[in-house]
Design a protein around this motif. Structure first.
Motif, PDB file in Angstrom:
ATOM      1  N   ILE A 159      85.988  22.186 110.332  1.00 53.87           N
ATOM      2  CA  ILE A 159      84.904  22.800 111.086  1.00 53.87           C
ATOM      3  C   ILE A 159      85.479  23.584 112.253  1.00 53.87           C
ATOM      4  CG2 ILE A 159      82.840  22.345 112.497  1.00 53.87           C
ATOM      5  CD1 ILE A 159      82.550  19.698 110.958  1.00 53.87           C
ATOM      6  N   VAL A 160      84.860  24.712 112.579  1.00 52.36           N
ATOM      7  CA  VAL A 160      85.221  25.490 113.764  1.00 52.36           C
ATOM      8  C   VAL A 160      84.095  25.380 114.784  1.00 52.36           C
ATOM      9  CG1 VAL A 160      85.680  27.787 114.699  1.00 52.36           C
ATOM     10  CG2 VAL A 160      86.680  27.116 112.508  1.00 52.36           C
ATOM     11  N   ILE A 161      84.421  24.868 115.969  1.00 54.09           N
ATOM     12  CA  ILE A 161      83.487  24.915 117.094  1.00 54.09           C
ATOM     13  C   ILE A 161      83.846  26.141 117.921  1.00 54.09           C
ATOM     14  CG2 ILE A 161      82.710  23.815 119.217  1.00 54.09           C
ATOM     15  CD1 ILE A 161      83.245  21.132 117.959  1.00 54.09           C
ATOM     16  N   ASP A 162      82.927  27.058 118.000  1.00 55.06           N
ATOM     17  CA  ASP A 162      83.117  28.328 118.707  1.00 55.06           C
ATOM     18  C   ASP A 162      82.434  28.208 120.070  1.00 55.06           C
ATOM     19  OD1 ASP A 162      83.106  30.936 119.610  1.00 55.06           O
ATOM     20  OD2 ASP A 162      81.853  31.702 117.982  1.00 55.06           O
ATOM     21  N   VAL A 163      83.243  28.146 121.128  1.00 53.63           N
ATOM     22  CA  VAL A 163      82.703  28.012 122.480  1.00 53.63           C
ATOM     23  C   VAL A 163      82.573  29.403 123.090  1.00 53.63           C
ATOM     24  CG1 VAL A 163      82.976  26.961 124.751  1.00 53.63           C
ATOM     25  CG2 VAL A 163      83.821  25.775 122.705  1.00 53.63           C
ATOM     26  N   ALA A 164      81.365  29.738 123.510  1.00 49.39           N
ATOM     27  CA  ALA A 164      81.108  31.040 124.129  1.00 49.39           C
ATOM     28  C   ALA A 164      80.511  30.843 125.509  1.00 49.39           C
ATOM     29  CB  ALA A 164      80.152  31.866 123.266  1.00 49.39           C
ATOM     30  N   GLU A 165      80.763  31.787 126.386  1.00 52.48           N
ATOM     31  CA  GLU A 165      80.084  31.825 127.677  1.00 52.48           C
ATOM     32  C   GLU A 165      79.143  33.031 127.664  1.00 52.48           C
ATOM     33  OE1 GLU A 165      83.103  32.205 130.601  1.00 52.48           O
ATOM     34  OE2 GLU A 165      83.766  34.181 129.955  1.00 52.48           O
ATOM     35  N   PRO A 166      78.166  33.093 128.548  1.00 48.38           N
ATOM     36  CA  PRO A 166      77.186  34.181 128.504  1.00 48.38           C
ATOM     37  C   PRO A 166      77.736  35.491 129.060  1.00 48.38           C
ATOM     38  CG  PRO A 166      76.662  32.662 130.278  1.00 48.38           C
ATOM     39  CD  PRO A 166      77.798  32.046 129.530  1.00 48.38           C
ATOM     40  N   SER A 167      78.610  36.121 128.280  1.00 53.25           N
ATOM     41  CA  SER A 167      79.127  37.445 128.617  1.00 53.25           C
ATOM     42  C   SER A 167      79.218  38.260 127.336  1.00 53.25           C
ATOM     43  CB  SER A 167      80.507  37.360 129.276  1.00 53.25           C
ATOM     44  OG  SER A 167      81.495  36.973 128.339  1.00 53.25           O
ATOM     45  N   ALA A 168      79.130  39.571 127.460  1.00 52.25           N
ATOM     46  CA  ALA A 168      79.168  40.438 126.280  1.00 52.25           C
ATOM     47  C   ALA A 168      80.474  40.264 125.515  1.00 52.25           C
ATOM     48  CB  ALA A 168      78.987  41.901 126.709  1.00 52.25           C
ATOM     49  N   GLU A 169      81.603  40.135 126.254  1.00 60.21           N
ATOM     50  CA  GLU A 169      82.906  40.002 125.606  1.00 60.21           C
ATOM     51  C   GLU A 169      82.997  38.706 124.808  1.00 60.21           C
ATOM     52  OE1 GLU A 169      83.127  42.514 129.210  1.00 60.21           O
ATOM     53  OE2 GLU A 169      82.423  40.476 128.832  1.00 60.21           O
ATOM     54  N   SER A 170      82.501  37.622 125.388  1.00 53.10           N
ATOM     55  CA  SER A 170      82.567  36.334 124.714  1.00 53.10           C
ATOM     56  C   SER A 170      81.672  36.304 123.480  1.00 53.10           C
ATOM     57  CB  SER A 170      82.151  35.227 125.686  1.00 53.10           C
ATOM     58  OG  SER A 170      82.337  33.955 125.114  1.00 53.10           O
ATOM     59  N   ILE A 171      80.478  36.864 123.580  1.00 58.21           N
ATOM     60  CA  ILE A 171      79.556  36.885 122.441  1.00 58.21           C
ATOM     61  C   ILE A 171      80.105  37.744 121.312  1.00 58.21           C
ATOM     62  CG2 ILE A 171      77.253  37.579 121.680  1.00 58.21           C
ATOM     63  CD1 ILE A 171      77.386  34.999 123.370  1.00 58.21           C
ATOM     64  N   GLU A 172      80.724  38.866 121.653  1.00 62.42           N
ATOM     65  CA  GLU A 172      81.315  39.721 120.620  1.00 62.42           C
ATOM     66  C   GLU A 172      82.438  38.987 119.902  1.00 62.42           C
ATOM     67  OE1 GLU A 172      81.723  42.711 118.044  1.00 62.42           O
ATOM     68  OE2 GLU A 172      80.136  42.500 119.546  1.00 62.42           O
ATOM     69  N   LEU A 173      83.251  38.246 120.661  1.00 68.86           N
ATOM     70  CA  LEU A 173      84.318  37.464 120.034  1.00 68.86           C
ATOM     71  C   LEU A 173      83.733  36.387 119.123  1.00 68.86           C
ATOM     72  CD1 LEU A 173      87.365  36.916 119.798  1.00 68.86           C
ATOM     73  CD2 LEU A 173      87.136  35.344 121.723  1.00 68.86           C
ATOM     74  N   SER A 174      82.616  35.802 119.531  1.00 65.21           N
ATOM     75  CA  SER A 174      81.972  34.781 118.702  1.00 65.21           C
ATOM     76  C   SER A 174      81.505  35.357 117.372  1.00 65.21           C
ATOM     77  CB  SER A 174      80.792  34.154 119.445  1.00 65.21           C
ATOM     78  OG  SER A 174      81.243  33.326 120.496  1.00 65.21           O
ATOM     79  N   ARG A 175      81.035  36.592 117.381  1.00 61.65           N
ATOM     80  CA  ARG A 175      80.678  37.257 116.114  1.00 61.65           C
ATOM     81  C   ARG A 175      81.900  37.294 115.191  1.00 61.65           C
ATOM     82  NH1 ARG A 175      75.831  40.116 116.135  1.00 61.65           N
ATOM     83  NH2 ARG A 175      75.014  40.786 118.172  1.00 61.65           N
ATOM     84  N   LYS A 176      83.047  37.654 115.781  1.00 58.52           N
ATOM     85  CA  LYS A 176      84.284  37.737 115.006  1.00 58.52           C
ATOM     86  C   LYS A 176      84.693  36.368 114.474  1.00 58.52           C
ATOM     87  CE  LYS A 176      88.060  40.142 113.846  1.00 58.52           C
ATOM     88  NZ  LYS A 176      88.056  41.364 113.006  1.00 58.52           N
ATOM     89  N   ILE A 177      84.628  35.365 115.331  1.00 56.60           N
ATOM     90  CA  ILE A 177      84.995  34.011 114.924  1.00 56.60           C
ATOM     91  C   ILE A 177      84.076  33.519 113.809  1.00 56.60           C
ATOM     92  CG2 ILE A 177      85.074  31.603 115.698  1.00 56.60           C
ATOM     93  CD1 ILE A 177      85.947  32.713 118.462  1.00 56.60           C
ATOM     94  N   ALA A 195      75.668  27.944 130.565  1.00 57.06           N
ATOM     95  CA  ALA A 195      74.420  28.694 130.401  1.00 57.06           C
ATOM     96  C   ALA A 195      73.525  28.569 131.631  1.00 57.06           C
ATOM     97  CB  ALA A 195      73.678  28.189 129.168  1.00 57.06           C
ATOM     98  N   LEU A 196      73.075  29.686 132.165  1.00 59.51           N
ATOM     99  CA  LEU A 196      72.109  29.730 133.258  1.00 59.51           C
ATOM    100  C   LEU A 196      70.687  29.738 132.688  1.00 59.51           C
ATOM    101  CD1 LEU A 196      73.900  32.419 135.441  1.00 59.51           C
ATOM    102  CD2 LEU A 196      73.845  29.946 135.843  1.00 59.51           C
ATOM    103  N   PRO A 197      69.702  29.327 133.450  1.00 55.48           N
ATOM    104  CA  PRO A 197      68.314  29.317 132.961  1.00 55.48           C
ATOM    105  C   PRO A 197      67.882  30.689 132.453  1.00 55.48           C
ATOM    106  CG  PRO A 197      68.473  28.127 135.038  1.00 55.48           C
ATOM    107  CD  PRO A 197      69.802  28.776 134.830  1.00 55.48           C
ATOM    108  N   GLY A 198      67.233  30.696 131.297  1.00 55.07           N
ATOM    109  CA  GLY A 198      66.697  31.927 130.725  1.00 55.07           C
ATOM    110  C   GLY A 198      67.701  32.779 129.967  1.00 55.07           C
ATOM    111  N   ILE A 199      68.992  32.380 129.943  1.00 52.82           N
ATOM    112  CA  ILE A 199      70.014  33.234 129.332  1.00 52.82           C
ATOM    113  C   ILE A 199      69.958  33.195 127.810  1.00 52.82           C
ATOM    114  CG2 ILE A 199      71.908  31.550 129.149  1.00 52.82           C
ATOM    115  CD1 ILE A 199      72.245  35.141 130.465  1.00 52.82           C
ATOM    116  N   ARG A 200      69.538  32.060 127.256  1.00 51.76           N
ATOM    117  CA  ARG A 200      69.542  31.905 125.801  1.00 51.76           C
ATOM    118  C   ARG A 200      68.685  32.969 125.123  1.00 51.76           C
ATOM    119  NH1 ARG A 200      68.724  26.140 122.717  1.00 51.76           N
ATOM    120  NH2 ARG A 200      69.024  26.880 120.560  1.00 51.76           N
ATOM    121  N   GLU A 201      67.533  33.269 125.722  1.00 53.54           N
ATOM    122  CA  GLU A 201      66.607  34.232 125.119  1.00 53.54           C
ATOM    123  C   GLU A 201      67.166  35.651 125.110  1.00 53.54           C
ATOM    124  OE1 GLU A 201      65.864  32.008 127.413  1.00 53.54           O
ATOM    125  OE2 GLU A 201      64.730  30.590 126.175  1.00 53.54           O
TER     126      GLU A 201
END
Length: 244
Positions: A159-177, A195-201
Motif C-alpha cells: 500500500i502507498v500512503i500519500d501524504v499531502a499538505e494543502p498547497s498546489a505543488e503538493s496536490i499536483e505531486l499527489s496526482r502523480k503518486i 488541513a485548515l478549516p474549509g480547505i477540503r472543499e
C-alpha cells in the motif's frame, strides 16, 4: 503488510510514519519503520529513540553498498542477502522500544560523497527479501518526492500512503503518486495533513483521511518531545486494514 509513505518534502511523512508505527505497536503489532530518507534525521527523536548504526554501516559502508549494487547488475549478487525475518535483523542496527523498532538505511553525511543510489539499492533489496509473519507490519518512510518509484521500492510494498499538505505543488505531486501507484496495482491512500478549516472543499482531489493543522506538533518537535498518535491515525489504520 508493507506500507510505503510518500509525498512532498515537509508534508509530514515522518510524523505520519511515527504516529502510525506507535499506534500499531500499542495495539499488539510488531512494527518495523524503515527510514529510507537519506537526508532527514528526525525520526529517532519523534519516537524517543537513540541513533544506532545504519544498515549501510553494518554492511561495511557506502563503498560496500556500491560493490553489492554492481554485483546485482552483473547477475552475481547473493539473492539471500536480506532473506530475513524481523527476528533475523542484527540488533546493532535496530533502535527499539517495545513492539516498535526503527532501521535506518543510510544517510548523506559528507559534502561531495556522491549520490544516494547505493542506499536506494539497499532499501529495495531489504524490502524484496524480508519476510513478515502475522501481526507484523513494515512502514517505509521515504525521501521527498517520487524517486523511490524510480528505484523500485514500490514494487515490494502492499500500500502507498500519500501524504499531502494543502498547497498546489503538493496536490499536483499527489496526482502523480496516485497515477504511479495505479500502474503498479497498489492501493493508494491520500492523507491530507496540516488541513485548515474549509480547505477540503477547495481541493481538486478527495482525501481519504484529513488531519487538521496542529501547532502543538510543531512546538513539540522544537522542544524535542515524542509525537503521539492523533485520532485520525486510528481512522487511517482502519482503512489500511480493510485493504484487499
Amino acid at each position: 503488510m508493507k506500507i510505503l509513505i510518500s509525498g512532498k518534502g515537509g508534508c509530514g511523512k515522518s510524523t505520519i510514519s511515527a504516529m502510525l508505527g506507535k499506534h500499531l505497536a500499542e495495539n499488539g503489532y510488531r512494527v518495523l519503520i524503515i527510514d529510507a530518507d537519506e537526508s532527514n534525521p528526525g525520526l529517532y527523536g519523534m519516537l524517543g529513540l537513540r541513533k544506532v548504526k545504519t544498515l549501510a554501516e553494518h554492511l561495511g559502508g557506502k563503498k560496500r553498498a556500491r560493490v553489492l549494487m554492481a554485483a546485482e547488475g552483473e547477475g552475481e549478487l547473493d539473492e539471500e542477502l536480506f532473506n530475513w525475518t524481523l527476528d533475523d535483523i542484527p540488533a546493532e542496527i535496530l533502535a527499539r522500544k517495545g513492539n516498535l523498532a526503527v532501521l535506518t538505511i543510510g544517510k548523506i553525511e559528507e559534502a561531495g560523497e556522491g549520490c544516494a543510489c547505493p542506499y536506494g539499492f539497499l532499501a529495495r533489496k531489504l524490502l524484496e527479501g524480508i519476510k513478515l509473519g502475522e501481526m507484523e507490519v513494515i512502514i517505509v518512510d521515504t525521501e521527498a518526492g517520487i524517486e523511490h518509484f524510480g528505484r523500485g521500492l514500490d514494487k515490494y510494498v502492499d500500500i502507498v500512503i500519500d501524504v499531502a499538505e494543502p498547497s498546489a505543488e503538493s496536490i499536483e505531486l499527489s496526482r502523480k503518486i496516485g497515477g504511479l501507484s495505479k500502474k503498479l496495482g497498489l492501493r493508494h491512500i491520500l492523507v491530507l495533513n496540516k488541513a485548515l478549516p474549509g480547505i477540503r472543499e477547495k481541493l481538486p482531489l478527495e482525501p481519504n483521511v484529513v488531519i487538521p493543522f496542529n501547532q502543538g506538533l510543531i512546538l513539540g518537535s522544537l522542544e524535542g518531545r515524542e509525537v503521539m498518535p492523533v485520532q485520525q491515525i486510528e481512522n487511517l489504520w482502519e482503512l489500511l486494514a480493510g485493504c484487499p
